[in-house]
Motif scaffolding. Structure first.
Motif, PDB file in Angstrom:
ATOM      1  N   ASP A 288      -2.330  -3.896  -1.676  1.00  0.00           N
ATOM      2  CA  ASP A 288      -2.046  -2.906  -0.625  1.00  0.00           C
ATOM      3  C   ASP A 288      -2.653  -1.542  -0.929  1.00  0.00           C
ATOM      4  OD1 ASP A 288      -0.746  -4.845   0.711  1.00  0.00           O
ATOM      5  OD2 ASP A 288       1.293  -4.135   0.287  1.00  0.00           O
ATOM      6  N   ASP A 289      -2.672  -1.173  -2.216  1.00  0.00           N
ATOM      7  CA  ASP A 289      -3.232   0.150  -2.532  1.00  0.00           C
ATOM      8  C   ASP A 289      -4.731   0.200  -2.221  1.00  0.00           C
ATOM      9  OD1 ASP A 289      -3.731  -1.594  -4.643  1.00  0.00           O
ATOM     10  OD2 ASP A 289      -3.793  -0.005  -6.151  1.00  0.00           O
TER      11      ASP A 289
ATOM     12  N   ALA B 274      -8.548   2.557   4.114  1.00  0.00           N
ATOM     13  CA  ALA B 274      -8.145   3.137   5.401  1.00  0.00           C
ATOM     14  C   ALA B 274      -8.187   4.655   5.367  1.00  0.00           C
ATOM     15  CB  ALA B 274      -6.747   2.646   5.775  1.00  0.00           C
ATOM     16  N   THR B 275      -7.810   5.245   4.228  1.00  0.00           N
ATOM     17  CA  THR B 275      -7.666   6.705   4.219  1.00  0.00           C
ATOM     18  C   THR B 275      -8.906   7.447   3.724  1.00  0.00           C
ATOM     19  OG1 THR B 275      -6.609   6.561   2.069  1.00  0.00           O
ATOM     20  CG2 THR B 275      -5.147   6.709   3.977  1.00  0.00           C
ATOM     21  N   CYS B 276      -9.794   6.789   2.996  1.00  0.00           N
ATOM     22  CA  CYS B 276     -10.986   7.500   2.499  1.00  0.00           C
ATOM     23  C   CYS B 276     -12.046   7.518   3.595  1.00  0.00           C
ATOM     24  CB  CYS B 276     -11.538   6.813   1.250  1.00  0.00           C
ATOM     25  SG  CYS B 276     -10.454   6.955  -0.154  1.00  0.00           S
ATOM     26  N   ASP B 277     -12.351   8.699   4.111  1.00  0.00           N
ATOM     27  CA  ASP B 277     -13.267   8.776   5.254  1.00  0.00           C
ATOM     28  C   ASP B 277     -14.677   8.309   4.937  1.00  0.00           C
ATOM     29  OD1 ASP B 277     -13.402  10.988   3.567  1.00  0.00           O
ATOM     30  OD2 ASP B 277     -14.386  12.201   5.110  1.00  0.00           O
ATOM     31  N   LYS B 278     -15.073   8.393   3.657  1.00  0.00           N
ATOM     32  CA  LYS B 278     -16.456   8.012   3.337  1.00  0.00           C
ATOM     33  C   LYS B 278     -16.617   6.518   3.076  1.00  0.00           C
ATOM     34  CE  LYS B 278     -17.317  12.489   1.265  1.00  0.00           C
ATOM     35  NZ  LYS B 278     -17.536  13.193  -0.005  1.00  0.00           N
ATOM     36  N   VAL B 279     -15.507   5.818   2.864  1.00  0.00           N
ATOM     37  CA  VAL B 279     -15.611   4.384   2.586  1.00  0.00           C
ATOM     38  C   VAL B 279     -15.948   3.657   3.887  1.00  0.00           C
ATOM     39  CG1 VAL B 279     -14.361   2.309   1.850  1.00  0.00           C
ATOM     40  CG2 VAL B 279     -14.041   4.466   0.617  1.00  0.00           C
TER      41      VAL B 279
ATOM     42  N   LEU C 109      -4.408 -12.106   5.252  1.00  0.00           N
ATOM     43  CA  LEU C 109      -5.009 -10.906   4.660  1.00  0.00           C
ATOM     44  C   LEU C 109      -5.903 -10.211   5.697  1.00  0.00           C
ATOM     45  CD1 LEU C 109      -5.671  -9.062   2.229  1.00  0.00           C
ATOM     46  CD2 LEU C 109      -7.440 -10.715   1.570  1.00  0.00           C
ATOM     47  N   VAL C 110      -6.686 -11.010   6.415  1.00  0.00           N
ATOM     48  CA  VAL C 110      -7.564 -10.445   7.442  1.00  0.00           C
ATOM     49  C   VAL C 110      -6.727  -9.707   8.487  1.00  0.00           C
ATOM     50  CG1 VAL C 110      -9.123 -11.021   9.349  1.00  0.00           C
ATOM     51  CG2 VAL C 110      -9.452 -12.085   7.104  1.00  0.00           C
ATOM     52  N   GLU C 111      -5.645 -10.322   8.927  1.00  0.00           N
ATOM     53  CA  GLU C 111      -4.777  -9.691   9.938  1.00  0.00           C
ATOM     54  C   GLU C 111      -4.225  -8.369   9.427  1.00  0.00           C
ATOM     55  OE1 GLU C 111      -4.565 -10.248  13.074  1.00  0.00           O
ATOM     56  OE2 GLU C 111      -6.017 -11.825  12.612  1.00  0.00           O
ATOM     57  N   LYS C 112      -3.751  -8.406   8.184  1.00  0.00           N
ATOM     58  CA  LYS C 112      -3.168  -7.203   7.588  1.00  0.00           C
ATOM     59  C   LYS C 112      -4.224  -6.096   7.504  1.00  0.00           C
ATOM     60  CE  LYS C 112      -1.287  -6.570   3.051  1.00  0.00           C
ATOM     61  NZ  LYS C 112      -0.553  -7.298   2.031  1.00  0.00           N
ATOM     62  N   MET C 113      -5.428  -6.463   7.078  1.00  0.00           N
ATOM     63  CA  MET C 113      -6.478  -5.449   6.950  1.00  0.00           C
ATOM     64  C   MET C 113      -6.860  -4.902   8.320  1.00  0.00           C
ATOM     65  SD  MET C 113      -8.734  -7.236   3.956  1.00  0.00           S
ATOM     66  CE  MET C 113     -10.082  -6.084   3.958  1.00  0.00           C
TER      67      MET C 113
ATOM     68  N   ALA D 265      -5.022  -4.640  10.869  1.00  0.00           N
ATOM     69  CA  ALA D 265      -3.937  -3.777  11.362  1.00  0.00           C
ATOM     70  C   ALA D 265      -3.963  -2.410  10.686  1.00  0.00           C
ATOM     71  CB  ALA D 265      -2.595  -4.457  11.139  1.00  0.00           C
ATOM     72  N   LYS D 266      -4.370  -2.399   9.408  1.00  0.00           N
ATOM     73  CA  LYS D 266      -4.250  -1.134   8.663  1.00  0.00           C
ATOM     74  C   LYS D 266      -5.533  -0.322   8.604  1.00  0.00           C
ATOM     75  CE  LYS D 266      -0.174  -2.010   6.217  1.00  0.00           C
ATOM     76  NZ  LYS D 266       0.440  -2.626   5.091  1.00  0.00           N
ATOM     77  N   ILE D 267      -6.685  -0.971   8.840  1.00  0.00           N
ATOM     78  CA  ILE D 267      -7.955  -0.238   8.704  1.00  0.00           C
ATOM     79  C   ILE D 267      -8.619  -0.131  10.074  1.00  0.00           C
ATOM     80  CG2 ILE D 267     -10.192  -0.146   7.500  1.00  0.00           C
ATOM     81  CD1 ILE D 267      -8.917  -2.038   5.373  1.00  0.00           C
ATOM     82  N   PRO D 268      -8.580   1.061  10.670  1.00  0.00           N
ATOM     83  CA  PRO D 268      -9.211   1.215  11.987  1.00  0.00           C
ATOM     84  C   PRO D 268     -10.713   0.924  11.904  1.00  0.00           C
ATOM     85  CG  PRO D 268      -7.925   3.162  11.375  1.00  0.00           C
ATOM     86  CD  PRO D 268      -7.975   2.290  10.180  1.00  0.00           C
ATOM     87  N   ASN D 269     -11.258   0.299  12.930  1.00  0.00           N
ATOM     88  CA  ASN D 269     -12.691  -0.034  13.029  1.00  0.00           C
ATOM     89  C   ASN D 269     -13.188  -0.986  11.954  1.00  0.00           C
ATOM     90  OD1 ASN D 269     -12.981   1.678  15.246  1.00  0.00           O
ATOM     91  ND2 ASN D 269     -13.255   3.432  13.878  1.00  0.00           N
TER      92      ASN D 269
END
Ligand code: SAH
Ligand code: SF4
Ligand code: F3S
Length: 480
Positions: A277-278, A284-289, A320-324, A326-330
Motif C-alpha cells: 500500500d505504501d 498516487a501522491t508523487c506528481d513526477k512519478v 491488485l489492479v482494481e485497487k491500483m 481506484a487509488k492512482i488517478p490516470n
C-alpha cells in the motif's frame, strides 16, 4: 570500504590503457542485448572505454574493440551472438580486433565452454560480477596477448563510482538494486545476476541530483524487483545507512520526487507480490512519478502461476489492479506475458486472454516460453510443442493489437503532456516525444522544444505511434 579500493585499482588500469592508446585513434563498438539493466551496464562500459581513450563507432568492422554485453533470458540471443562472432573471425585476422564478451550469458558454463571451443579467438570473457574489472582485463589482454577469463559465481556486490557515458541527454537510467531472489521457475536471471542487493539510498539520491544538474528530465529506476528495494537488507539486518527518510521503495520515490530538475520518474520492474500500500500511495501522491506502471502478469491462470512460482493467483492480480486503479488517478498498465509454459493447457491459456481482456493494458510484452538450462522449468516433462506455443502467441497478439487500436482511439482529441526527445528517426522534419503513458507522439515543431515537456493535441493514431499538433493556446484542453 573494500569495493571502493577495488574501483581505485581499476582507475589505475584505466590510466595505463589510456597511455597505451595515446594518439592512436582507437575505436570501440558495443552491442547490447537484453533489458534496461544491461543497457545501464553498457553505459558504464562505455564510460570506462572513453576514459581509456577509445571513441565509439557504430560500425563493428572498423572497431579496434568489439564488445558484446549479452543476455540469456531467452534463446534467440545466443544465435545472434554466435552469428556475430563467426562474422568477426575474418575481420580479426585482418586488423587484430579485440573481441570482448560480457554480461549474463557469460555466467552460463555451457556457453563459455562453447565460446572457448568454437570461437577461441575471443580475447576477453567477463561476467555480471566482474564488469567493474573490465579495464584490468583489457589491459592484460593487450599486454599478455592471451585470453582473459574473468567470471565469478558469487552472490554479488554493489560497486559505486564507475565512469558512465549515457545514451541520451534527456532520459537517464539509475540502477537501484541488482539480482533476484524470486526464482520464478522459467527464469535464468537469479542464476546469472546473483542475490538481491540494494544500493545505499545516499548513493542513489546523489546520482539523481547529479543527473538533474546535468539537465536530464526523466529518470528510470532499475532493478529486477524495484519495489522490494531494501527489503532483504531489512529482513536480514544488513546494515545500510538511512539517508533522509529513505528506508523502502516508497520512501525512495518520495525523496526522488523532491529533486529539482527531474520532471518524470519511471521504474522497472516491480513484482506484483511487493506492491504494498505504501508503494501505491507513493505513486498516487508523487506528481513526477509517471502513472504508467509495469505489472508483469506472466500468466493469467492460477495453476500455471503456481508452477511458475509467481506467488499470486489470478484473483489476487486482478484485485491488485482494481485497487491500483481506484487509488492512482490516470493509471495505465503495461505487462509481460509468457505463453506455452510447461503444462499450460488451452483452457489455462484462456485465463491469460481473460485477464488481458479485463485489464486492458497499455502495452503487452509477449514472449514464447524458452527453456533455460538450470531452471526448474527446463526439467519439467510436460513441455509444450512449438506449434501450440506459436498458435497461442498469435492469438494473444491479435487480442493485444485489437485492444491497442481501441485504446489509441481514446487519445485522439485529447491534450497530452509530451517530453520531446528529438527528431523522428524516419523523418528529420518531425519531432518525437512520449506521453506519461510512454506512447510515442510525432509532431511538427521547432527543435528548440527538444528536452521540454509540452502540451500536444493528439490528432490521429497509427498503431505504434500517435500524431500530435502543438497546442496553440485558446482551445479548451481535455486530457484524461
Ligand atoms: N524481473 C523482471 C523481468 C525479468 S526478464 C520481472 O520479474 O518482471 C523479462 C521478461 O522476460 C519476464 O518478465 C518474462 O516475461 C520474460 N521471460 C523470462 N524468462 C523467460 C523464458 N524462459 N522464456 C520466455 N520468456 C521469459
Ligand atoms: Fe526472473 Fe522472476 Fe526474478 Fe523477474 S522476478 S528476474 S522473472 S526470477
Ligand atoms: Fe537478460 Fe540479464 Fe537482463 S539475462 S533480461 S540482460 S538481467
Amino acid at each position: 570500504m573494500e569495493t571502493k579500493k577495488e574501483i581505485e585499482e581499476q582507475k589505475e588500469y584505466i590510466k595505463k590503457v589510456k597511455e597505451i592508446n595515446q594518439n592512436k585513434n582507437q575505436k570501440y563498438n558495443i552491442l547490447t542485448m537484453g533489458c534496461q539493466l544491461n543497457e545501464n551496464d553498457s553505459e558504464k562500459l562505455c564510460g570506462m572505454l572513453e576514459e581509456m581513450g577509445y571513441t565509439k563507432t557504430e560500425n563493428q568492422n572498423e572497431a579496434d574493440i568489439a564488445l558484446f554485453n549479452t543476455c540469456c533470458v531467452r534463446e534467440n540471443a545466443e544465435d545472434k551472438l554466435f552469428g556475430k562472432l563467426g562474422e568477426l573471425k575474418k575481420i580479426k585476422e585482418q586488423k587484430g580486433t579485440i573481441i570482448a564478451i560480457g554480461g549474463c550469458m557469460m555466467q552460463e558454463k555451457h556457453i563459455t565452454n562453447k565460446i572457448k571451443e568454437s570461437y577461441p579467438y575471443t580475447d576477453i570473457i567477463f561476467g555480471t560480477h566482474t564488469l567493474h574489472k573490465f579495464p584490468e582485463d583489457l589491459y592484460k589482454a593487450i599486454k599478455e596477448k592471451k585470453r582473459q577469463e574473468d567470471i565469478l559465481d558469487i552472490d554479488g556486490k554493489i560497486y559505486e563510482d564507475l565512469p558512465i557515458k549515457r545514451n541520451s541527454n534527456i532520459k537517464a537510467s539509475v540502477t537501484i538494486m541488482n539480482g533476484c531472489n524470486n526464482f520464478c521457475s522459467y527464469c535464468i536471471v537469479p542464476y546469472v545476476r546473483g542475490r538481491e542487493r540494494s544500493r545505499e539510498p545516499k548513493a542513489i539520491i546523489e546520482e539523481v541530483k547529479e543527473i538533474a544538474k546535468q539537465g536530464y528530465k526523466e529518470i528510470t529506476l532499475l532493478g529486477q524487483n524495484v519495489n522490494s528495494y531494501l527489503r532483504i537488507e531489512k529482513e536480514k539486518n544488513i546494515e545500510f545507512e538511512q539517508y533522509k527518510e529513505v528506508n523502502s521503495f516508497a520512501t525512495l520515490l518520495k525523496e526522488i520526487n523532491k529533486i529539482e530538475g527531474i520532471e518524470r520518474i519511471r521504474f522497472v520492474s516491480p513484482h506484483p507480490k511487493d506492491f504494498t500500500d505504501d508503494v501505491i500511495e507513493a505513486i498516487a501522491t508523487c506528481d513526477k512519478v509517471c502513472k504508467l506502471i509495469h505489472l508483469p502478469l506472466q500468466s493469467g491462470n492460477t495453476k500455471v502461476l503456481k508452477e511458475m512460482n509467481r506467488k499470486y493467483t489470478k484473483e489476487q492480480y486482478l484485485n491488485l489492479v482494481e485497487k491500483m486503479k481506484a487509488k492512482i488517478p490516470n493509471l495505465t498498465l503495461s505487462t509481460d506475458i509468457i505463453v506455452g509454459f510447461p503444462g499450460e493447457t488451452d483452457e489455462e491459456f484462456e485465463d491469460t486472454l481473460d485477464v488481458v481482456k479485463k485489464v486492458k493494458f497499455e502495452q503487452v510484452y509477449m514472449f514464447i516460453y524458452s527453456r533455460r538450462v538450470g531452471t526448474p522449468g527446463d526439467k519439467m516433462e510436460n513441455q509444450i510443442q512449438e506449434e501450440t506455443k506459436h498458435k497461442r502467441f498469435d492469438k494473444l497478439k491479435a487480442l493485444v493489437e485489437s485492444q491497442i487500436e481501441e485504446n489509441n482511439q481514446k487519445y485522439v482529441g485529447t491534450t497530452q503532456k509530451v517530453l520531446v526527445e528529438g527528431t523522428s528517426k524516419n523523418n528529420e522534419e518531425m519531432l518525437t516525444g512520449r506521453t506519461d503513458s510512454n506512447k510515442v507522439v510525432i509532431f511538427e515543431g521547432s527543435k528548440n522544444l527538444i528536452g521540454n515537456i509540452i502540451d500536444l493535441k493528439i490528432t490521429s493514431e497509427h498503431m505504434w505511434y500517435l500524431k500530435g499538433k502543438l497546442f496553440l493556446g485558446t482551445e479548451e484542453k481535455n486530457s484524461f
